[in-house]
Design a protein around this motif. Structure first.
Motif, PDB file in Angstrom:
ATOM      1  N   GLY A   8       0.842  -1.177   0.000  1.00 63.37           N
ATOM      2  CA  GLY A   8       0.000   0.000   0.000  1.00 63.37           C
ATOM      3  C   GLY A   8       0.876   1.225   0.000  1.00 63.37           C
ATOM      4  O   GLY A   8       2.025   1.181   0.447  1.00 63.37           O
ATOM      5  N   TYR A  19      -3.960   0.320  -2.518  1.00 64.07           N
ATOM      6  CA  TYR A  19      -3.249  -0.915  -2.181  1.00 64.07           C
ATOM      7  C   TYR A  19      -3.294  -1.868  -3.357  1.00 64.07           C
ATOM      8  O   TYR A  19      -4.126  -1.741  -4.257  1.00 64.07           O
ATOM      9  CB  TYR A  19      -3.829  -1.574  -0.923  1.00 64.07           C
ATOM     10  CG  TYR A  19      -5.243  -2.093  -1.093  1.00 64.07           C
ATOM     11  CD1 TYR A  19      -5.494  -3.333  -1.688  1.00 64.07           C
ATOM     12  CD2 TYR A  19      -6.328  -1.347  -0.661  1.00 64.07           C
ATOM     13  CE1 TYR A  19      -6.784  -3.803  -1.850  1.00 64.07           C
ATOM     14  CE2 TYR A  19      -7.617  -1.801  -0.812  1.00 64.07           C
ATOM     15  CZ  TYR A  19      -7.847  -3.032  -1.411  1.00 64.07           C
ATOM     16  OH  TYR A  19      -9.120  -3.488  -1.574  1.00 64.07           O
ATOM     17  N   LEU A  38      -8.046   4.154  -2.608  1.00 60.43           N
ATOM     18  CA  LEU A  38      -8.565   4.528  -1.288  1.00 60.43           C
ATOM     19  C   LEU A  38      -8.914   6.007  -1.156  1.00 60.43           C
ATOM     20  O   LEU A  38      -9.404   6.421  -0.107  1.00 60.43           O
ATOM     21  CB  LEU A  38      -7.544   4.166  -0.201  1.00 60.43           C
ATOM     22  CG  LEU A  38      -7.212   2.685  -0.074  1.00 60.43           C
ATOM     23  CD1 LEU A  38      -6.047   2.489   0.885  1.00 60.43           C
ATOM     24  CD2 LEU A  38      -8.427   1.896   0.371  1.00 60.43           C
ATOM     25  N   VAL A  45      -2.393   3.461   6.447  1.00 62.58           N
ATOM     26  CA  VAL A  45      -3.785   3.085   6.168  1.00 62.58           C
ATOM     27  C   VAL A  45      -3.828   2.210   4.918  1.00 62.58           C
ATOM     28  O   VAL A  45      -4.520   1.179   4.874  1.00 62.58           O
ATOM     29  CB  VAL A  45      -4.675   4.333   6.016  1.00 62.58           C
ATOM     30  CG1 VAL A  45      -6.032   3.980   5.408  1.00 62.58           C
ATOM     31  CG2 VAL A  45      -4.862   5.024   7.357  1.00 62.58           C
ATOM     32  N   ALA A  46      -3.049   2.583   3.904  1.00 63.11           N
ATOM     33  CA  ALA A  46      -3.026   1.799   2.661  1.00 63.11           C
ATOM     34  C   ALA A  46      -2.430   0.418   2.898  1.00 63.11           C
ATOM     35  O   ALA A  46      -2.935  -0.580   2.368  1.00 63.11           O
ATOM     36  CB  ALA A  46      -2.231   2.552   1.592  1.00 63.11           C
ATOM     37  N   TYR A  48      -2.424  -1.355   5.750  1.00 63.51           N
ATOM     38  CA  TYR A  48      -3.430  -2.144   6.472  1.00 63.51           C
ATOM     39  C   TYR A  48      -4.581  -2.544   5.549  1.00 63.51           C
ATOM     40  O   TYR A  48      -5.084  -3.666   5.616  1.00 63.51           O
ATOM     41  CB  TYR A  48      -3.982  -1.371   7.674  1.00 63.51           C
ATOM     42  CG  TYR A  48      -3.305  -1.723   8.975  1.00 63.51           C
ATOM     43  CD1 TYR A  48      -3.519  -2.959   9.595  1.00 63.51           C
ATOM     44  CD2 TYR A  48      -2.440  -0.825   9.586  1.00 63.51           C
ATOM     45  CE1 TYR A  48      -2.893  -3.275  10.783  1.00 63.51           C
ATOM     46  CE2 TYR A  48      -1.814  -1.132  10.776  1.00 63.51           C
ATOM     47  CZ  TYR A  48      -2.044  -2.369  11.382  1.00 63.51           C
ATOM     48  OH  TYR A  48      -1.415  -2.682  12.559  1.00 63.51           O
ATOM     49  N   SER A  49      -4.978  -1.643   4.663  1.00 63.45           N
ATOM     50  CA  SER A  49      -6.080  -1.952   3.740  1.00 63.45           C
ATOM     51  C   SER A  49      -5.717  -3.106   2.817  1.00 63.45           C
ATOM     52  O   SER A  49      -6.563  -3.959   2.512  1.00 63.45           O
ATOM     53  CB  SER A  49      -6.448  -0.709   2.932  1.00 63.45           C
ATOM     54  OG  SER A  49      -6.918   0.314   3.794  1.00 63.45           O
ATOM     55  N   ILE A  52      -5.913  -6.304   4.915  1.00 60.81           N
ATOM     56  CA  ILE A  52      -7.324  -6.658   5.145  1.00 60.81           C
ATOM     57  C   ILE A  52      -7.949  -7.236   3.876  1.00 60.81           C
ATOM     58  O   ILE A  52      -8.681  -8.238   3.929  1.00 60.81           O
ATOM     59  CB  ILE A  52      -8.105  -5.428   5.659  1.00 60.81           C
ATOM     60  CG1 ILE A  52      -7.652  -5.107   7.089  1.00 60.81           C
ATOM     61  CG2 ILE A  52      -9.608  -5.653   5.586  1.00 60.81           C
ATOM     62  CD1 ILE A  52      -8.114  -3.749   7.593  1.00 60.81           C
ATOM     63  N   ALA A  53      -7.650  -6.645   2.731  1.00 56.89           N
ATOM     64  CA  ALA A  53      -8.198  -7.157   1.466  1.00 56.89           C
ATOM     65  C   ALA A  53      -7.731  -8.588   1.206  1.00 56.89           C
ATOM     66  O   ALA A  53      -8.516  -9.444   0.776  1.00 56.89           O
ATOM     67  CB  ALA A  53      -7.795  -6.241   0.312  1.00 56.89           C
ATOM     68  N   LEU A  93      -8.416  -0.351  11.912  1.00 57.14           N
ATOM     69  CA  LEU A  93      -7.946  -1.242  10.854  1.00 57.14           C
ATOM     70  C   LEU A  93      -7.227  -2.457  11.447  1.00 57.14           C
ATOM     71  O   LEU A  93      -7.399  -3.582  10.966  1.00 57.14           O
ATOM     72  CB  LEU A  93      -7.016  -0.489   9.905  1.00 57.14           C
ATOM     73  CG  LEU A  93      -7.673   0.614   9.073  1.00 57.14           C
ATOM     74  CD1 LEU A  93      -6.621   1.441   8.349  1.00 57.14           C
ATOM     75  CD2 LEU A  93      -8.671   0.027   8.091  1.00 57.14           C
ATOM     76  N   ASP A  96      -9.841  -4.842  12.644  1.00 56.11           N
ATOM     77  CA  ASP A  96     -10.456  -5.551  11.515  1.00 56.11           C
ATOM     78  C   ASP A  96      -9.544  -6.680  11.035  1.00 56.11           C
ATOM     79  O   ASP A  96     -10.006  -7.796  10.765  1.00 56.11           O
ATOM     80  CB  ASP A  96     -10.721  -4.594  10.351  1.00 56.11           C
ATOM     81  CG  ASP A  96     -11.869  -3.637  10.613  1.00 56.11           C
ATOM     82  OD1 ASP A  96     -12.648  -3.874  11.567  1.00 56.11           O
ATOM     83  OD2 ASP A  96     -11.974  -2.640   9.869  1.00 56.11           O
TER      84      ASP A  96
END
Length: 183
Positions: A8, A19, A38, A45-46, A48-49, A52-53, A93, A96
């Motif tokens: 990310g 990401y 995003l 944040v990117a 972690y995204s 998560i994806a 995040l 999650d």
């Protein structure tokens, strides 16, 4: 076990962020490539995204064992509990990601150098380009696999045994000698 390479980034940090995730099966075949624009966000944040994806993809597709490789040492150490997650935006995040990890039987998190994460990095750059409104970059097709080596046929000459001098009577013939010419 499947392997997910995640990355990310944000241009400007914070800035246009996205990401990329490259998921492979146990034989190294691509199962999925995920690109996630995003909007305006930070690098963390990117990162972690992307994680998560990848975890969500594994859950949605029935995979229970996953290796995640990423170049964000911060995210890995936070997920392992080695670093605290102090930023409120990252805490959600992180929570999650932890919930998704709990749904899988086994998740291994590995830090890799950026050079080992090129496909995911390229996908995250596509996501950032999308946020910036840039046209998608042409997809570079992988080079074709090399042709199998074709062995040139080799001629093998097998001389015939000598014929008897007199056709009417049989002369003793020595055992034939066979020479092989491999030219």
């Amino acid at each position: 076990m499947i392997t997910a390479y995640t990355d990310g980034g944000a241009r400007g940090n914070p800035g246009p962020a996205g990401y990329g995730v490259h998921i492979l099966d146990a034989d190294g075949n691509t199962l999925a490539e995920l690109v996630g624009p995003l909007g305006h966000a930070t690098n963390n944040v990117a990162e972690y995204s992307g994680l998560i994806a990848a975890l969500q993809w594994a859950c949605d597709h029935g995979h229970t064992r996953m290796r995640v490789r990423m170049d964000s040492e911060l995210v890995i150490k936070q997920m392992r509990g080695e670093y605290k997650v102090k930023h409120a935006g990252l805490q959600a995040l992180h929570a999650d990601a932890k919930r998704l990890v709990a749904r899988l039987d086994r998740v291994t998190l590995e830090h890799v150098r950026r050079e080992q994460n090129k496909v995911a990095d390229g996908l995250s750059n596509q996501a950032m380009d999308m946020v910036e409104g840039k046209p998608p970059a042409p997809v570079k097709a992988p080079p074709p696999p090399p042709e199998p080596a074709v062995l040139a046929p080799r001629a093998i000459a097998i001389p015939r045994p000598p014929r008897p001098a007199h056709a009417g009577r049989a002369a003793p013939v020595a055992a034939p000698r066979f020479d092989f010419d491999l030219d």
